[in-house]
Write an enzyme that holds these catalytic residues in place. Structure first.
Site, PDB file in Angstrom:
ATOM      1  N   ILE A  41      -5.627  -6.803   5.676  1.00  0.00           N
ATOM      2  CA  ILE A  41      -6.723  -7.456   4.935  1.00  0.00           C
ATOM      3  C   ILE A  41      -6.164  -8.034   3.637  1.00  0.00           C
ATOM      4  CG2 ILE A  41      -9.014  -7.122   3.884  1.00  0.00           C
ATOM      5  CD1 ILE A  41      -9.026  -6.506   6.914  1.00  0.00           C
TER       6      ILE A  41
ATOM      7  N   LEU B 235      -6.299  -6.428   0.595  1.00  0.00           N
ATOM      8  CA  LEU B 235      -7.045  -5.973  -0.585  1.00  0.00           C
ATOM      9  C   LEU B 235      -7.987  -7.023  -1.166  1.00  0.00           C
ATOM     10  CD1 LEU B 235      -4.236  -3.875  -2.349  1.00  0.00           C
ATOM     11  CD2 LEU B 235      -6.197  -3.002  -1.085  1.00  0.00           C
TER      12      LEU B 235
ATOM     13  N   ASN C 217     -11.113   3.279  -6.001  1.00  0.00           N
ATOM     14  CA  ASN C 217      -9.723   2.959  -5.677  1.00  0.00           C
ATOM     15  C   ASN C 217      -9.305   1.746  -6.494  1.00  0.00           C
ATOM     16  OD1 ASN C 217      -7.630   1.363  -3.935  1.00  0.00           O
ATOM     17  ND2 ASN C 217      -7.540   3.473  -3.185  1.00  0.00           N
TER      18      ASN C 217
ATOM     19  N   CYS D 187      -0.323   0.262  -0.728  1.00  0.00           N
ATOM     20  CA  CYS D 187      -0.811  -0.682   0.280  1.00  0.00           C
ATOM     21  C   CYS D 187       0.371  -1.471   0.846  1.00  0.00           C
ATOM     22  CB  CYS D 187      -1.823  -1.648  -0.308  1.00  0.00           C
ATOM     23  SG  CYS D 187      -2.359  -2.865   0.913  1.00  0.00           S
TER      24      CYS D 187
ATOM     25  N   THR E 184      -1.655   3.704   5.065  1.00  0.00           N
ATOM     26  CA  THR E 184      -1.272   3.306   6.425  1.00  0.00           C
ATOM     27  C   THR E 184       0.237   3.203   6.584  1.00  0.00           C
ATOM     28  OG1 THR E 184      -1.530   1.012   5.769  1.00  0.00           O
ATOM     29  CG2 THR E 184      -3.408   2.034   6.882  1.00  0.00           C
TER      30      THR E 184
ATOM     31  N   THR F   6     -10.592   4.846   9.488  1.00  0.00           N
ATOM     32  CA  THR F   6     -10.778   3.957  10.637  1.00  0.00           C
ATOM     33  C   THR F   6     -11.923   4.396  11.549  1.00  0.00           C
ATOM     34  OG1 THR F   6      -8.470   3.340  10.523  1.00  0.00           O
ATOM     35  CG2 THR F   6      -9.541   3.001  12.638  1.00  0.00           C
TER      36      THR F   6
END
Lengths: 257, 300
Positions: B70, B72, B98, B128, B191, B264
């Site tokens: 994505i 962010l 966050n 990220c 992730t 998720t």
């Protein structure tokens, strides 16, 4: 209200090679569903987590049924095509915003569907109180949903290989048949929608397009399915609309794709 | 039965929160679950200015998981403070914001702005994998982790949670570095960097080429890392990575997490968070556990 629930498969038929039609019992969803909305349909195989967004083809509010017509494109839709009457499938919906039917009332409307963008035109055509010119574009002679479309308005067919109707694109059919209209509702592959957007601008027609993009959540949280927008959007404030939540139907000049 | 947990002095009514980026700021999921039932809501990353994010396609499904890139996308801290904090404050749940940035200064600007806002905890996203600058660049070297933690702490009024990356050789070293920099808590994992190729189109399945792998496929890795970090440092840990069921959540608590975040799973089961809250309560009742502290770190 959106909800996720188990629906019973009422029937499943292969309309033509790789294109399937499924009627689902979904009373609450059916009572609220609108033409142009979609369902997120889940796989039973836990290896495939994400739902498949599939547009509504028909809505039967009285019987509490929803019809989806989809193409087998991968393992998920293949699994879906294996379901039979009596099986159950997990569904989230109804999702997104449908076509603005009232804007077309009393006017001449082009309902343009290309390939697997044809199914949402069936319910849209059924509900529209307007002069309907339905233009359906197929790859080849393997047509589907033509009977339903014929029952709802004048139908014009194009095929890429010329085996039925006009040879070429949906817009080739529009030009060849000399069709004139006030407003366009369209759904189909991105190059087709781009061409329709340009055609609408050239002919000063109001135009609404149903877009598609890979989705995860289907409800506006994950920001996977964005498209660029002309104006700063109200959610992200950066010219990025969410196709699942702000669309999938957009006024053509509102979006860049 | 006590399900309360304490993260750096902030008491959650239960240990369940959401993983950043999977729940927006809760509004979309409030149609499915009662946000009052959650211990905390963790928001999507917020930067000092709006971020456009990456081109589409931004996600791809993989066996038992998904890749996302994505990038962010977010509306920036001003819109966030005006819109998202008041929305969340309507609910009886703690708010974890966050924070993302491209430079140390960016992170500090957001932290400083939030220091005057009614939020409970800050989670600093130094991990990220989908942004070229910032993000993971800060999260892969112990010295960088310690330095940014120390800097951010200068501006923070709320406790600071550092969110660690699994894309490192020694997760324990990263955790110790964050602790040395003054972190109040840790969250892990972010992730795992992954890839998928579309063989029909003969191109990358996500436009960014690589994406962050999440979902049930990553759970064993996440659980192992939470366990290792729980052995390495004394800080409270919010465990996450493939948590989709009550059993998953219990595994993380037993491995040493004080709280757990559902990520998720929200995408394919919008009721997942509350189902896990209820599942933990049912497990405690069935096993006659009076206090959830009995579970935290019980497996060594």
């Amino acid at each position: 209200m959106k909800r996720k629930e188990w629906c019973t498969v009422i029937s499943q038929d292969e309309l033509t090679s790789g294109i399937y039609s499924m009627w689902l019992e979904a009373k609450d969803m059916a009572s609220e569903a609108q033409a142009g909305q979609f369902l997120s349909v889940y796989c039973n195989d836990g290896a495939r987590l994400l739902p498949r967004p599939i547009s509504l083809c028909e809505i039967d509010k009285e019987k509490g049924l929803l019809r989806i017509v989809y193409r087998v494109a991968g393992k998920g839709t293949y699994e879906l095509s294996e379901l039979q009457a009596g099986d159950r499938v997990s569904v989230l919906g109804p999702l997104g915003n449908g076509f603005p039917l009232t804007k077309a009332e009393g006017r001449t409307v082009f309902l343009i569907g290309g390939g697997i963008g044809i199914p949402p035109m069936v319910e849209t055509a059924k509900q529209l109180n307007a002069e309907k010119k339905i233009i359906a574009g197929y790859r080849d002679r393997n047509l589907f949903l033509t009977e339903e479309l014929e029952n709802a308005g004048e139908i014009y067919i194009s095929t890429e290989d010329g085996s039925k109707g006009t040879k070429g694109t949906v817009l080739d059919a529009v030009r060849l048949e000399g069709l004139k209209g006030d407003i366009i509702f369209a759904c189909g592959p991105t190059p087709m929608l781009r061409a329709i957007k340009a055609y609408a601008a050239e002919h000063e027609m109001e135009c609404y397009l149903s877009l598609e993009e890979r989705m995860a959540c289907g409800i506006g949280a994950c920001l996977a399915c964005v498209c660029q927008s002309r104006d700063v959007d109200s959610h992200a404030h950066i010219h990025n609309k969410r196709i699942c939540k702000d669309g999938p139907v957009f006024e053509a000049s509102e979006v860049e794709f | 039965m006590n399900t309360k947990v304490n993260i750096a002095g902030v008491e959650f009514k239960n240990p369940v929160t959401t993983a950043s980026g999977t729940f927006a700021s809760g509004e979309e999921y409030s149609e499915f679950v009662d946000l009052n039932r959650l211990g905390a809501v963790t928001t999507k990353g917020v930067a000092n200015v709006p971020w456009t994010g990456n081109p589409t396609p931004r996600i791809a499904e993989v066996h038992g998981g998904m890749l996302n890139a994505i990038g962010l996308q977010n509306p920036g801290m001003e819109v966030f403070c005006k819109r998202d904090i008041p929305f969340l404050r309507r609910y009886d749940t703690k708010i974890i914001v966050n924070v993302c940035g491209k430079t140390t200064e960016d992170y500090c600007k957001v932290v400083e702005r939030l220091s005057g806002e009614d939020v409970d905890l800050l989670e600093i996203n130094i991990s990220c994998p989908n942004v070229k600058e910032g993000g993971i660049a800060f999260g892969q070297q112990p010295k960088a982790v310690e330095a940014i933690t120390r800097e951010v702490k200068k501006y923070a009024k709320q406790p600071v949670i550092m969110k660690l990356s699994p894309n490192v050789t020694d997760i324990g070293a990263m955790a110790k570095a964050a602790e040395a920099g003054g972190a109040d808590a840790l969250s892990l994992i972010n992730t795992l960097t992954g890839m998928k190729i579309d063989v029909d189109r003969r191109t990358f399945a996500v436009a960014n080429r690589t994406g962050g792998l999440s979902g049930p496929a990553v759970k064993p890795v996440a659980l192992r890392m939470v366990y290792q970090v729980a052995q390495a440092v004394g800080l409270p840990i919010i465990g996450m990575g493939g948590i989709a069921t009550t059993e998953d959540a219990l595994e993380f608590l037993l491995a040493g997490a004080t709280a757990v975040a559902v990520g998720t799973a929200n995408f394919y089961n919008p009721y997942a968070t509350v189902e896990i809250v209820e599942g933990i309560e049912a497990y405690m009742k069935k096993n006659k556990i009076d206090d959830i502290q009995e579970l935290i770190g019980a497996v060594r």
